[in-house]
Design a protein around this motif. Structure first.
Motif, mmCIF file in Angstrom:
data_model
loop_
_atom_site.group_PDB
_atom_site.id
_atom_site.type_symbol
_atom_site.label_atom_id
_atom_site.label_comp_id
_atom_site.label_asym_id
_atom_site.label_seq_id
_atom_site.Cartn_x
_atom_site.Cartn_y
_atom_site.Cartn_z
ATOM 1 N N HIS B 10 0.734 -1.217 -0.022
ATOM 2 C CA HIS B 10 -0.069 0.043 -0.032
ATOM 3 C C HIS B 10 1.058 1.251 0.067
ATOM 4 O O HIS B 10 2.224 1.047 0.198
ATOM 5 C CB HIS B 10 -0.934 0.036 1.074
ATOM 6 C CG HIS B 10 -0.350 -0.231 2.702
ATOM 7 N ND1 HIS B 10 -0.748 0.696 3.424
ATOM 8 C CD2 HIS B 10 0.145 -1.349 3.012
ATOM 9 C CE1 HIS B 10 0.169 0.080 4.894
ATOM 10 N NE2 HIS B 10 0.656 -1.073 4.357
ATOM 11 N N SER B 11 0.340 2.270 -0.252
ATOM 12 C CA SER B 11 0.910 3.498 -0.362
ATOM 13 C C SER B 11 0.575 4.723 0.140
ATOM 14 O O SER B 11 -0.694 4.775 0.306
ATOM 15 C CB SER B 11 1.251 3.730 -1.932
ATOM 16 O OG SER B 11 0.035 4.067 -2.574
ATOM 17 N N ARG B 12 1.195 5.749 0.657
ATOM 18 C CA ARG B 12 0.748 7.239 0.989
ATOM 19 C C ARG B 12 1.633 8.112 0.505
ATOM 20 O O ARG B 12 2.950 8.062 0.503
ATOM 21 C CB ARG B 12 0.610 7.225 2.601
ATOM 22 C CG ARG B 12 0.553 8.502 3.011
ATOM 23 C CD ARG B 12 -0.744 8.966 3.390
ATOM 24 N NE ARG B 12 -1.789 8.155 4.175
ATOM 25 C CZ ARG B 12 -1.686 8.473 5.642
ATOM 26 N NH1 ARG B 12 -0.928 9.510 5.992
ATOM 27 N NH2 ARG B 12 -2.381 7.804 6.295
ATOM 28 N N GLY B 14 2.944 12.176 0.783
ATOM 29 C CA GLY B 14 2.930 13.696 1.431
ATOM 30 C C GLY B 14 3.706 14.779 0.511
ATOM 31 O O GLY B 14 4.486 14.537 -0.066
ATOM 32 N N ASN B 21 6.513 13.086 -1.563
ATOM 33 C CA ASN B 21 7.213 11.725 -1.011
ATOM 34 C C ASN B 21 6.071 10.645 -1.128
ATOM 35 O O ASN B 21 4.666 10.956 -0.777
ATOM 36 C CB ASN B 21 7.834 11.953 0.456
ATOM 37 C CG ASN B 21 6.644 11.563 1.413
ATOM 38 O OD1 ASN B 21 5.815 12.179 1.619
ATOM 39 N ND2 ASN B 21 6.662 10.398 2.112
ATOM 40 N N ALA B 23 5.561 6.603 0.016
ATOM 41 C CA ALA B 23 5.862 5.627 0.754
ATOM 42 C C ALA B 23 5.052 4.351 0.244
ATOM 43 O O ALA B 23 3.825 4.448 -0.008
ATOM 44 C CB ALA B 23 5.720 5.585 2.297
ATOM 45 N N ILE B 25 4.693 0.499 1.295
ATOM 46 C CA ILE B 25 4.784 -0.218 2.523
ATOM 47 C C ILE B 25 4.312 -1.552 1.952
ATOM 48 O O ILE B 25 3.121 -1.789 1.581
ATOM 49 C CB ILE B 25 3.965 0.186 3.455
ATOM 50 C CG1 ILE B 25 4.182 1.716 3.676
ATOM 51 C CG2 ILE B 25 3.804 -0.574 4.750
ATOM 52 C CD1 ILE B 25 3.092 2.580 4.218
ATOM 53 N N TYR B 59 14.662 5.958 -0.396
ATOM 54 C CA TYR B 59 15.093 5.458 0.924
ATOM 55 C C TYR B 59 14.555 4.200 1.383
ATOM 56 O O TYR B 59 13.243 4.013 1.248
ATOM 57 C CB TYR B 59 14.867 6.579 1.949
ATOM 58 C CG TYR B 59 15.381 8.006 1.753
ATOM 59 C CD1 TYR B 59 16.744 8.189 2.136
ATOM 60 C CD2 TYR B 59 14.532 9.028 1.123
ATOM 61 C CE1 TYR B 59 17.230 9.428 2.070
ATOM 62 C CE2 TYR B 59 15.218 10.009 0.831
ATOM 63 C CZ TYR B 59 16.703 10.532 1.521
ATOM 64 O OH TYR B 59 17.294 11.718 1.148
ATOM 65 N N VAL B 66 9.618 -0.789 4.120
ATOM 66 C CA VAL B 66 9.070 0.481 3.504
ATOM 67 C C VAL B 66 10.193 0.971 2.506
ATOM 68 O O VAL B 66 11.312 0.967 2.854
ATOM 69 C CB VAL B 66 8.670 1.561 4.607
ATOM 70 C CG1 VAL B 66 8.195 2.909 3.833
ATOM 71 C CG2 VAL B 66 7.820 0.947 5.376
ATOM 72 N N ASN B 68 10.779 4.713 0.579
ATOM 73 C CA ASN B 68 9.902 5.921 0.484
ATOM 74 C C ASN B 68 10.699 6.694 -0.681
ATOM 75 O O ASN B 68 11.997 6.881 -0.740
ATOM 76 C CB ASN B 68 10.579 6.777 1.796
ATOM 77 C CG ASN B 68 9.649 8.075 2.052
ATOM 78 O OD1 ASN B 68 8.620 7.945 1.630
ATOM 79 N ND2 ASN B 68 10.489 8.933 2.564
ATOM 80 N N VAL B 70 11.254 10.191 -2.590
ATOM 81 C CA VAL B 70 11.137 11.464 -2.612
ATOM 82 C C VAL B 70 11.226 12.002 -4.184
ATOM 83 O O VAL B 70 12.248 11.889 -4.660
ATOM 84 C CB VAL B 70 12.383 11.995 -1.534
ATOM 85 C CG1 VAL B 70 12.124 13.519 -1.443
ATOM 86 C CG2 VAL B 70 12.080 11.458 -0.252
#
Lengths: 449, 119
Positions: B10-12, B14, B21, B23, B25, B59, B66, B68, B70
């Motif tokens: 899944h992802s989020r 920001g 960014n 993420a 996961i 990252y 996870v 991440n 950017v």
């Protein structure tokens, strides 16, 4: 000793009833409100310049406090909130007025001032982080500049007996860290505890985002009762580790996955998340689901704070004009495509001077842009909304967008659906830039009411 | 077998200034090494071509499963300047989930769509 800290809001427009529920049933020692987005201060400054009667603090402050204060007063819950925006003292005076009406005019309220550095930013600003250039290269007129303050002044106000602390710009995690420092007496050299507490603050600052809000993906990430979210409660231990939970009987969920999504929200290098109070390293985190909807967070480490504070600078940079119109039924997408061509030609004819123009088809490519797959010709969308936006230096140029969309009403394609224009289709752009300022140049001051 | 990343993670997203960014996961620890090996900086930059206009930096937090990403130059100059209707880029997180990942066939029963509702 364990302290219980509840979230009261994730942003200015957040729901109020979950804050009231936390205040009433959360057995809270502290209730913390986060209400500022990156552009909140500059938007407030622009509004203030147009409307001198605008008090400059959270426009929902009275609604929030009328909902939670009776419970907080009954339960001995103290409040930390950045609802002061550009006028923390005004927010404190308003809060005193509400308290007096509740028969608690003697409750001590503190206002933390000092974040606003608009008048000094020219002298203080380092390189602009987004461009590497200097402040003088930012086009437009600076309307505001504010430093992200840390937990320090909030802790001082709590130490001095303030029941309610209202601030201007403070880093979001610091709002939650401050009550921990106050309650546990952590010293500034206890970097690991500051990092742990800041990480808990980061998880709490977005309210329901850690309790199942902004998470559901049906069939993949299911969330019970997504209309009835609670805001989180942190049960924090003396070492900064905490169990995050939510009120019984509420919707949502809190588990390893909701915690991980929130942990990385707005984070760049997860080993170096910089706050005014410390540098947080999330990579060593341990996340344990100890019971249903109870997640224990521990093991987060950190490094000492940096010598600088981040500052946000808001500058007037022109205008955005935008409008939309619609097609439905057979040939909707083909009509939308021809309408786009019509607008592009019209913009040439009226010599639109724009820095950027965007014409999108909602339902086709408006959100993911060029990543969006081409629609299957056999299954074209039944409805398409054409949305057009342009960023310009002057208001007159931005107004051309709405004028050309108006023209589509009788000189456009067949079956063009269009709203009668109402309200302003032009908005002012206040761009946000960032820089670092010397920590010593920012002096918080606390007023008690 | 090739599967959609949505089956594995899944992802989020920001926002910060003009940078987004994302993420990613992993749902299960055993999915993570396959994601880590294949969802690279270069692959994400290619996938978001035209949307991400700057550099993509990844990252990897192996311990938490996870990645991440950017993504610079993604928000049209920043949320207040961005002409995209989704000016915070909130809905861009889901875009990464359409990428595909090669996984061993024996992971098929573990795929997200093979699970019953989790609640």
């Amino acid at each position: 000793m364990t302290i219980r800290i509840g979230s009261g809001s994730a942003w200015w427009g957040d729901r109020i009833s979950p804050a009231e529920a936390n205040a009433a049933h959360g057995r809270l020692d502290f209730l913390c409100f986060e209400t500022m987005a990156e552009a909140t201060v500059s938007a407030a400054q622009v509004r203030k310049s147009r409307d001198p009667s605008f008090p400059g603090y959270d426009t929902y402050l009275e609604d929030r406090f009328r909902a939670v204060l009776p419970h907080c007063l009954a339960n001995g819950t103290r409040i930390v909130s950045n609802q002061g925006w550009i006028n923390p003292s005004g927010a404190a005076e308003k809060t005193k007025e509400i308290l007096a009406g509740l028969g608690h005019g003697d409750v001590k309220v503190a206002a933390v001032e000092g974040a606003l550095i608009t008048d000094r930013i020219a002298a203080l600003a380092g390189p602009i982080l987004e461009t590497g250039g200097s402040l003088s290269e930012i086009a437009g007129e600076i309307v505001s500049a504010e430093a992200y303050m840390g937990a320090g002044p909030i802790v001082e106000a709590l130490d001095n007996g303030a029941q309610i602390v209202l601030t201007g710009r403070v880093a979001d995690p610091s709002i939650f860290l401050a009550p921990m420092i106050h309650a546990f007496g952590w010293g500034p050299d206890e970097v690991q505890k500051y990092a742990m507490g800041s990480a808990i603050g980061h998880l709490m600052e977005c309210g329901a985002q850690v309790t199942g809000g902004y998470f559901a993906d049906p069939g993949y990430k299911d969330v019970p009762e997504p209309w009835n979210f609670a805001f989180p409660i942190a049960e924090v231990e003396e070492d900064g580790s905490a169990v995050l939970s939510k009120l019984d009987g509420t919707g949502g969920r809190i588990d390893r996955r909701t915690v991980l999504e929130q942990m990385f929200y707005e984070v760049h290098d997860p080993a170096n998340y910089i706050t005014p109070d410390c540098v947080v390293d999330f990579t060593s985190a341990t996340i344990e689901e100890v019971d249903p909807d109870r997640v224990r967070i521990s093991g987060i480490s950190g490094k000492p704070r940096t010598p600088t504070l981040k500052a946000s600078i808001g500058a007037r940079e022109g205008f955005i004009g935008q409008d939309m119109f619609f097609y439905a039924g057979p040939g909707a997408l083909a009509k939308a495509r021809l309408a786009k061509r019509v607008l592009e030609e019209r913009f040439r004819i009226v010599n639109l001077q724009a820095e950027d123009v965007r014409i999108d088809f909602l339902g086709v490519n408006a959100i993911h842009g060029p990543m969006s797959p081409e629609p299957d010709p056999a299954h074209e969308p039944y409805e398409v909304c054409v949305r057009v936006a342009a960023r310009t230096r002057t208001r007159a140029e931005a107004e051309k967008v709405g004028r050309e969309v108006d023209g589509m009403a009788v000189s456009g394609l067949g079956s063009t659906g269009k709203s009668v224009p109402f309200g302003d289709r032009v908005r002012e752009v206040v761009g946000v830039w960032s820089t670092l300022v010397d920590r010593a140049a920012v002096t918080p001051s606390i007023r008690y009411f | 077998m090739h599967v959609s990343l949505r089956e594995l993670a899944h992802s989020r997203s920001g926002d910060k200034g003009n940078t987004l960014n994302i993420a990613v996961i992993a749902y299960e620890a055993e999915f993570y090494p396959h994601i880590e090996a294949q969802i690279t900086e270069e692959a994400v930059a290619r996938h978001y071509a035209g949307v991400v206009k700057g550099r993509v930096t990844r990252y990897a937090v192996d311990r938490l499963g996870v990645l991440n990403f950017v993504c610079e130059g993604t928000l049209g100059g920043g949320v207040s300047r961005n002409l995209c209707l989704d000016n915070y880029g909130k809905a861009l997180a889901s875009g990464v989930l359409t990428m595909t990942v090669e996984i061993p066939d024996d992971l098929a029963p573990r795929l997200r769509s093979a699970q019953t509702a989790t609640s």
